[in-house]
Scaffold this motif. Structure first.
Motif, PDB file in Angstrom:
ATOM      1  N   LYS A 160       0.822  -1.212   0.000  1.00 37.69           N
ATOM      2  CA  LYS A 160       0.000   0.000   0.000  1.00 37.69           C
ATOM      3  C   LYS A 160       0.857   1.264   0.000  1.00 37.69           C
ATOM      4  CE  LYS A 160      -3.970  -1.980   2.397  1.00 37.69           C
ATOM      5  NZ  LYS A 160      -4.846  -1.863   3.567  1.00 37.69           N
ATOM      6  N   THR A 161       2.127   1.134   0.394  1.00 43.39           N
ATOM      7  CA  THR A 161       3.035   2.289   0.414  1.00 43.39           C
ATOM      8  C   THR A 161       3.756   2.455  -0.921  1.00 43.39           C
ATOM      9  OG1 THR A 161       5.015   1.113   1.179  1.00 43.39           O
ATOM     10  CG2 THR A 161       3.470   1.888   2.877  1.00 43.39           C
ATOM     11  N   GLY A 162       3.505   1.525  -1.850  1.00 37.45           N
ATOM     12  CA  GLY A 162       4.184   1.585  -3.138  1.00 37.45           C
ATOM     13  C   GLY A 162       5.462   0.768  -3.182  1.00 37.45           C
ATOM     14  N   CYS A 163       5.776   0.078  -2.106  1.00 35.31           N
ATOM     15  CA  CYS A 163       6.970  -0.783  -2.047  1.00 35.31           C
ATOM     16  C   CYS A 163       6.539  -2.241  -2.104  1.00 35.31           C
ATOM     17  CB  CYS A 163       7.734  -0.546  -0.747  1.00 35.31           C
ATOM     18  SG  CYS A 163       8.450   1.085  -0.610  1.00 35.31           S
ATOM     19  N   GLN A 164       7.492  -3.086  -2.440  1.00 33.10           N
ATOM     20  CA  GLN A 164       7.226  -4.516  -2.452  1.00 33.10           C
ATOM     21  C   GLN A 164       8.322  -5.228  -1.691  1.00 33.10           C
ATOM     22  OE1 GLN A 164       6.963  -5.963  -6.490  1.00 33.10           O
ATOM     23  NE2 GLN A 164       5.117  -7.042  -5.977  1.00 33.10           N
ATOM     24  N   LEU A 165       7.932  -6.068  -0.741  1.00 29.85           N
ATOM     25  CA  LEU A 165       8.906  -6.909  -0.056  1.00 29.85           C
ATOM     26  C   LEU A 165       9.122  -8.150  -0.909  1.00 29.85           C
ATOM     27  CD1 LEU A 165       7.683  -6.755   3.637  1.00 29.85           C
ATOM     28  CD2 LEU A 165       9.510  -5.449   2.560  1.00 29.85           C
ATOM     29  N   GLN A 166      10.373  -8.512  -1.089  1.00 28.49           N
ATOM     30  CA  GLN A 166      10.686  -9.667  -1.913  1.00 28.49           C
ATOM     31  C   GLN A 166      11.669 -10.578  -1.192  1.00 28.49           C
ATOM     32  OE1 GLN A 166      12.005  -8.571  -5.791  1.00 28.49           O
ATOM     33  NE2 GLN A 166      10.241  -7.281  -6.184  1.00 28.49           N
ATOM     34  N   LEU A 167      11.491 -11.854  -1.396  1.00 29.42           N
ATOM     35  CA  LEU A 167      12.466 -12.834  -0.940  1.00 29.42           C
ATOM     36  C   LEU A 167      13.448 -13.032  -2.086  1.00 29.42           C
ATOM     37  CD1 LEU A 167      10.007 -15.384   0.687  1.00 29.42           C
ATOM     38  CD2 LEU A 167      11.416 -13.682   1.837  1.00 29.42           C
ATOM     39  N   THR A 168      14.726 -12.959  -1.784  1.00 31.04           N
ATOM     40  CA  THR A 168      15.747 -13.111  -2.817  1.00 31.04           C
ATOM     41  C   THR A 168      16.752 -14.174  -2.400  1.00 31.04           C
ATOM     42  OG1 THR A 168      17.268 -11.483  -1.871  1.00 31.04           O
ATOM     43  CG2 THR A 168      15.542 -10.639  -3.347  1.00 31.04           C
ATOM     44  N   GLU A 169      17.714 -14.398  -3.261  1.00 35.91           N
ATOM     45  CA  GLU A 169      18.781 -15.362  -2.966  1.00 35.91           C
ATOM     46  C   GLU A 169      19.593 -14.928  -1.741  1.00 35.91           C
ATOM     47  OE1 GLU A 169      18.837 -18.158  -4.712  1.00 35.91           O
ATOM     48  OE2 GLU A 169      17.209 -17.350  -5.933  1.00 35.91           O
ATOM     49  N   THR A 170      19.603 -13.630  -1.462  1.00 32.46           N
ATOM     50  CA  THR A 170      20.387 -13.122  -0.331  1.00 32.46           C
ATOM     51  C   THR A 170      19.560 -12.930   0.935  1.00 32.46           C
ATOM     52  OG1 THR A 170      20.069 -10.835  -1.039  1.00 32.46           O
ATOM     53  CG2 THR A 170      22.038 -11.968  -1.856  1.00 32.46           C
ATOM     54  N   THR A 171      18.284 -13.320   0.900  1.00 34.52           N
ATOM     55  CA  THR A 171      17.453 -13.244   2.105  1.00 34.52           C
ATOM     56  C   THR A 171      18.076 -14.126   3.176  1.00 34.52           C
ATOM     57  OG1 THR A 171      15.435 -12.832   0.837  1.00 34.52           O
ATOM     58  CG2 THR A 171      15.166 -13.702   3.075  1.00 34.52           C
TER      59      THR A 171
END
Length: 82
Positions: free
Chosen positions: A49-60
């Motif tokens: 809703k803030t315009g950001c996206q949380l993503q899981l990546t290889e470096t998570t």
């Protein structure tokens, strides 16, 4: 823990999530009915809703998370994109 963004005002959504400035992490209130995968997707939806996206990546980095729980969170996260 988002790598570049912070969300100090997320508490205003009144959705049980706050920003822990010391840890630079989004934190959900304790809810015995929801498991970690549901909390993770809830937080992702609030952040979107803030315009950001949380993503899981290889470096998570996964700390104190079992392989089973990690798989459940990844699976729940993948459903957000469909």
């Amino acid at each position: 823990m988002p790598s570049t963004s912070s969300f100090p005002m997320i508490y205003r959504e009144a959705a049980g999530v706050h920003w822990d400035q010391k840890r630079r992490a989004l934190v959900g209130q304790q809810n015995r009915e929801w498991g970690y995968p549901k909390w993770f997707t809830h937080i992702c939806n609030l952040v979107s809703k803030t315009g950001c996206q949380l993503q899981l990546t290889e470096t998570t980095r996964w700390v104190n998370i079992t392989c089973e729980l990690r798989s459940s969170i990844i699976q729940a996260h993948s459903k957000l994109r469909t």
